[in-house]
Design an enzyme around this catalytic site. Structure first.
Site, PDB file in Angstrom:
ATOM      1  N   SER A  44       0.861  -1.184   0.000  1.00 26.48           N
ATOM      2  CA  SER A  44       0.000   0.000   0.000  1.00 26.48           C
ATOM      3  C   SER A  44       0.890   1.225   0.000  1.00 26.48           C
ATOM      4  O   SER A  44       2.048   1.168   0.428  1.00 26.48           O
ATOM      5  CB  SER A  44      -0.888   0.003   1.256  1.00 26.48           C
ATOM      6  OG  SER A  44      -1.552   1.233   1.414  1.00 26.48           O
ATOM      7  N   TYR A  66      -2.253   0.615  10.678  1.00 30.46           N
ATOM      8  CA  TYR A  66      -2.338  -0.021   9.361  1.00 30.46           C
ATOM      9  C   TYR A  66      -1.042   0.193   8.587  1.00 30.46           C
ATOM     10  O   TYR A  66      -0.515  -0.740   7.958  1.00 30.46           O
ATOM     11  CB  TYR A  66      -3.520   0.560   8.598  1.00 30.46           C
ATOM     12  CG  TYR A  66      -3.712  -0.011   7.215  1.00 30.46           C
ATOM     13  CD1 TYR A  66      -4.150  -1.317   7.031  1.00 30.46           C
ATOM     14  CD2 TYR A  66      -3.474   0.767   6.085  1.00 30.46           C
ATOM     15  CE1 TYR A  66      -4.342  -1.835   5.760  1.00 30.46           C
ATOM     16  CE2 TYR A  66      -3.670   0.256   4.810  1.00 30.46           C
ATOM     17  CZ  TYR A  66      -4.102  -1.045   4.653  1.00 30.46           C
ATOM     18  OH  TYR A  66      -4.288  -1.554   3.390  1.00 30.46           O
TER      19      TYR A  66
END
Length: 234
Positions: free
Chosen positions: A136, A150
């Site tokens: 990501s 995250y």
């Protein structure tokens, strides 16, 4: 489709980015082994020679072993492994308790690591084994406190991808980390509508994923950052 068509394992392949990747590969002659927590009718019309769905739960280690074994049994090998399954957290590294940290790392980092180990002998036996890791843009920067836990997990995922690249160097098993920003899946349902409409489409990620998987070993790409907008580099 024939017995020489390459075989890809795709985790979390029944929705979102994983589903788009599975469909993209199927449309271009791959055979696909999907790992998912539940059955799906998303692949109606495909034969068992083209696609099979197996139970896979990143929090159940036995399903990792069973999925790899079933793929090799039913398809005859593994040419590519796509680590797509993952979970989101909106807690900060300060606010999250140990249980949430452990679960996030178990699903996003440790399960892909174990799956790679289990599939490794088959990737080494492939003509040109490939691993694709869904990281990501969060792995490359922390945007705010609520995204920090995250981001921690995805930074570890990105390091895992680079570790796999080095482990496969001599055997020419290549690994690429895809690093998308916001993608139009249910994971961004809480964003403003305008951003949801502008977000990268899962089908766009799938096209890039297939390109990475089909590149020859002589054109290895370590990371591919993908965003729906132009971001400052820092």
């Amino acid at each position: 489709m024939n017995e020489h068509s390459p075989i890809a394992m795709v985790s979390g392949g029944t929705r979102g980015i994983g589903l788009a990747i599975a469909r993209e590969l199927l449309a271009h002659g791959w055979r696909v082994s999907v790992g998912a927590r539940s059955a799906t009718d998303a692949f109606a019309g495909y034969s068992a020679d083209q696609l099979r769905v197996y139970r896979f739960d990143a929090e159940d280690r036995q399903t990792e072993t069973d999925w790899v074994a079933a793929t090799v049994r039913d398809f005859g090998g593994i040419d590519a492994l796509v680590h797509n399954a993952g979970i989101l957290s909106t807690r900060s590294v300060v606010a999250a308790d140990d249980d949430e940290v452990d679960r996030l790392l178990e699903v996003n980092v440790k399960s892909p690591l174990r799956l790679t180990r289990k599939a490794w002998p088959h990737l080494l036996a492939a003509r040109e084994g490939k691993v694709l890791v869904m990281a990501s843009l969060a792995a490359k920067r922390v945007r705010n406190a609520d995204a920090s836990l995250y981001a921690l997990s995805k930074a570890a995922v990105l390091s895992l991808a680079h570790g796999i690249r080095h482990c496969g160097a001599e055997a020419r098993v290549r690994c690429t980390a895809l690093c998308p920003g916001f993608v139009a899946t249910d994971m961004v349902a809480g964003l403003p509508l305008e951003q949801q409409q502008q977000a990268t489409r899962p089908e766009d990620i799938a096209r890039i994923a297939r390109m990475a998987l089909e590149l020859p070993a002589s054109a290895s790409v370590a990371e591919i950052p993908i965003s729906w907008t132009v971001e400052p580099q820092y």
